[in-house]
Design an enzyme around this catalytic site. Structure first.
Site, PDB file in Angstrom:
ATOM      1  N   THR A 133      46.094  65.542 -53.426  1.00 19.70           N
ATOM      2  CA  THR A 133      46.820  66.624 -52.732  1.00 19.70           C
ATOM      3  C   THR A 133      46.081  67.135 -51.482  1.00 19.70           C
ATOM      4  OG1 THR A 133      45.801  68.172 -54.272  1.00 19.70           O
ATOM      5  CG2 THR A 133      48.051  67.464 -54.782  1.00 19.70           C
ATOM      6  N   ASP A 220      36.219  58.018 -51.869  1.00 19.22           N
ATOM      7  CA  ASP A 220      36.219  59.339 -52.489  1.00 19.22           C
ATOM      8  C   ASP A 220      35.595  59.165 -53.868  1.00 19.22           C
ATOM      9  OD1 ASP A 220      36.701  61.668 -53.875  1.00 19.22           O
ATOM     10  OD2 ASP A 220      38.751  61.939 -53.157  1.00 19.22           O
ATOM     11  N   LYS A 263      32.906  67.950 -59.603  1.00 17.10           N
ATOM     12  CA  LYS A 263      33.159  66.932 -60.622  1.00 17.10           C
ATOM     13  C   LYS A 263      31.916  66.050 -60.755  1.00 17.10           C
ATOM     14  CE  LYS A 263      38.087  66.826 -59.408  1.00 17.10           C
ATOM     15  NZ  LYS A 263      39.017  66.803 -60.516  1.00 17.10           N
ATOM     16  N   ARG A 386      51.350  67.949 -62.659  1.00 17.09           N
ATOM     17  CA  ARG A 386      51.074  66.937 -61.638  1.00 17.09           C
ATOM     18  C   ARG A 386      52.344  66.115 -61.469  1.00 17.09           C
ATOM     19  NH1 ARG A 386      46.153  68.101 -58.873  1.00 17.09           N
ATOM     20  NH2 ARG A 386      47.818  69.423 -58.176  1.00 17.09           N
ATOM     21  N   PHE A 452      52.023  74.341 -55.193  1.00 10.06           N
ATOM     22  CA  PHE A 452      51.711  74.411 -56.631  1.00 10.06           C
ATOM     23  C   PHE A 452      50.612  75.419 -56.943  1.00 10.06           C
ATOM     24  CE2 PHE A 452      47.679  72.139 -56.555  1.00 10.06           C
ATOM     25  CZ  PHE A 452      47.771  71.411 -55.385  1.00 10.06           C
TER      26      PHE A 452
HETATM   27  N1  F0G Z   1      39.235  64.213 -54.322  1.00  9.79           N
HETATM   28  C1  F0G Z   1      39.590  64.110 -55.618  1.00  9.79           C
HETATM   29  C2  F0G Z   1      39.789  62.767 -56.221  1.00  9.79           C
HETATM   30  C3  F0G Z   1      39.739  65.266 -56.387  1.00  9.79           C
HETATM   31  O1  F0G Z   1      40.080  65.140 -57.665  1.00  9.79           O
HETATM   32  C4  F0G Z   1      39.524  66.521 -55.788  1.00  9.79           C
HETATM   33  C5  F0G Z   1      39.720  67.746 -56.535  1.00  9.79           C
HETATM   34  C6  F0G Z   1      39.166  66.576 -54.444  1.00  9.79           C
HETATM   35  C7  F0G Z   1      39.032  65.399 -53.739  1.00  9.79           C
HETATM   36  C8  F0G Z   1      38.920  67.884 -53.751  1.00  9.79           C
HETATM   37  O2  F0G Z   1      37.732  68.422 -54.210  1.00  9.79           O
HETATM   38  O3  F0G Z   1      38.392  70.578 -55.317  1.00  9.79           O
HETATM   39  O4  F0G Z   1      36.037  70.150 -54.625  1.00  9.79           O
HETATM   40  O5  F0G Z   1      37.783  70.544 -52.939  1.00  9.79           O
HETATM   41  N2  F0G Z   1      40.331  67.844 -57.611  1.00  9.79           N
HETATM   42  C9  F0G Z   1      40.506  69.061 -58.383  1.00  9.79           C
HETATM   43  C10 F0G Z   1      41.366  68.801 -59.594  1.00  9.79           C
HETATM   44  C11 F0G Z   1      41.000  70.200 -57.593  1.00  9.79           C
HETATM   45  O6  F0G Z   1      41.600  69.769 -60.335  1.00  9.79           O
HETATM   46  O7  F0G Z   1      41.766  67.668 -59.858  1.00  9.79           O
HETATM   47  P1  F0G Z   1      37.477  70.010 -54.283  1.00  9.79           P
END
Ligand code: F0G
Length: 479
Positions: A133, A220, A263, A386, A452
């Protein structure tokens, strides 16, 4: 992966850690949950944490930290410039990824802002396995367009294909021939299709194509930990390699790596790293502008210390296997109970196929959002929609139906116990038997971008009252 067998032949994932700090949980009665849900506009992002029993919204910034991480936080070197904490962080990133240039940022999307502002120009495209997103929003904001080239197996929600996050190489080559790609993006542990990994062989093939067509590859790595585990477990070529060796191969086949340390690294922050000095110099200028000085990038030095240790611990298979093994256990149990769930199990969490769970709802009823609301109501467990609700409207104001309608139940790393997972499975099984009661949702307050997060919705009928009545009938005075 721990190799501890049970005499009883049961196949339970066993924790390779012990709990030494705990946080008390509350489960408020279902009548109160109904009120809280209405106040939150049926959006689980807007619930207060104190009204949530098990918080499975996300695995971001809520992972359990180790004793070593906590200890490291105490020796943080607080300095605006030249902090030793950053030196330790930089050295660890270099050691693990072999990249001499490291830029700090306060979280993953901040890295995306810097990368997209530097490389995405109006009219350029970003081919990728699948969008996330915030990534898509940053690419669009800079005038670029996301081109998703996920392999066809990735769209099959129930399958046993091991690497559903793979990119389709033929389609990628056709696209690269057009010559308008800002860069290629590969997302490890592909989030929106259910935390599904890609194969290292797929990444290597992408890198070859990138070289052939003069493009470069951005990885990523936010969900890299679980992708590493799956490569070791499922890609036979790598079964005897260490996690460190596999990580090094991921890095050798990427030009820029960025990650959300909410993460990867079990703390809160982010970073971009590269071996390419020219890329580094270009991106570097934006860090003081948007994040902070180059030796903290918007992170607290305490978090920087915690991430440094967290990254080191990510190289330990016993540490990174816990989450995928718990998810696998949950997925197996749900599958046995007949609940439609994304298979094979991936990283991040368990993903319920809301489209199949609620076949009577259309995408404009927001089935995944309705399921998230219904599940909170009957269990106190907070998941995340999602699906179509997570997609913003097109330029004509129409909903963009999502490829998949998923309810994500994230398992933050090392946070929940097996009995809490069993409770979740139990309540979901009950809800599936009563799925016919669940109706749709409609917006009454709808933001234009990333709707969302803050949008508010209401049920289209009185289905939530009916669900509460059915719950009371079966569970009596149980919370
Ligand atoms: N890339 C991926 C694959 C992610 O899952 C997320 C964040 C981001 C980038 C952005 O990172 O939140 O530190 O700015 N995912 C969270 C989730 C928000 O709940 O899946 P961030």
């Amino acid at each position: 992966m721990n190799n501890i067998k049970f005499f009883s032949r049961s196949n339970l994932p066993i924790e390779m850690h012990k709990v030494r700090i705990v946080q008390k949980l509350n489960l408020i009665p279902i009548e109160e949950r109904k009120e809280k849900l209405a106040q939150a506009g049926n959006n689980t992002f807007l619930l207060k944490n104190r009204d949530v029993f098990l918080d499975m919204l996300t695995d971001s910034g809520v992972n359990a930290m180790s004793d070593r991480q906590q200890a490291a936080m105490l020796q943080a070197d607080d300095a605006y410039a030249g902090s030793e904490s950053f030196e330790r962080f930089e050295a660890k990133v270099k050691e693990i990824f072999g990249t001499p240039f490291v830029l700090p940022a306060h979280q993953g999307r901040a890295c995306e802002n810097i990368i997209c502002r530097t490389f995405v120009k109006p009219g350029s495209t970003v081919p990728m396995n699948y969008h996330f997103t915030t990534t898509k929003a940053h690419i669009n904001l800079n005038g670029g367009k996301v081109v998703e080239l996920l392999c066809k197996e990735g769209f099959e929600l129930e399958s046993d294909f091991p690497f559903k996050g793979n990119i389709d190489l033929e389609q990628l080559e056709t696209h690269l021939k057009k010559g308008n790609s800002a860069f290629i993006r590969m997302e490890a542990g592909t989030n929106l299709i259910g935390g599904q990994p890609f194969a290292l062989s797929n990444l290597k093939a992408v890198k070859k194509l990138a070289e052939k067509y003069g493009a470069f590859l951005v990885l990523d790595a936010s969900l890299l930990a679980e992708n590493l585990f799956f490569v070791k477990k499922k890609e036979s070529e790598y079964k005897d390699k260490t996690i460190r060796q596999i990580t090094a191969e991921f890095a050798e086949n990427s030009d820029i790596i960025y990650f959300s340390a909410r993460k990867l690294g079990f703390a809160r922050g982010g970073a971009i790293c590269t071996t390419n000095k020219e890329f580094y110099e270009k991106m570097k200028e934006l860090v003081p502008l948007f994040e902070g000085f180059l030796t903290y990038g918007g992170m607290s030095v305490r978090e920087i210390e915690a991430i440094t240790v967290g990254l080191d611990e990510t190289m330990d298979e016993d540490v990174i296997s816990q989450s995928p093994l718990f998810i696998e256990h949950m997925v197996c149990k749900l599958k046995k109970a007949g609940v439609p769930v994304v298979t094979p199990s991936g990283g991040l969490g368990c993903h319920i196929n809301a489209g199949k769970f609620l076949p009577h709802l259309k995408s404009s009823d927001y089935p995944a959002g309705a399921l998230a609301a219904a599940f909170y109501l009957i269990s106190g467990v907070r998941g995340m929609e999602r699906g179509t609700l997570s997609m913003d409207r097109d330029e004509n104001g129409n909903d963009v139906p999502s490829d998949m309608e998923l309810l994500r139940l994230a398992l933050p790393r090392r946070v929940f116990t097996l009995s809490q997972v069993e409770y979740t499975v139990d309540r979901l099984t009950w809800l599936y038997k009563n799925a016919g009661i669940i109706g749709g949702l409609e917006f009454f307050d709808e933001p234009k971008i990333l709707r969302f997060f803050l949008g508010k919705l209401k049920p289209v009928t009185d289905w939530q009252d009916k669900l509460l009545t059915a719950f009371k009938k079966d569970f009596g005075d149980s919370l």
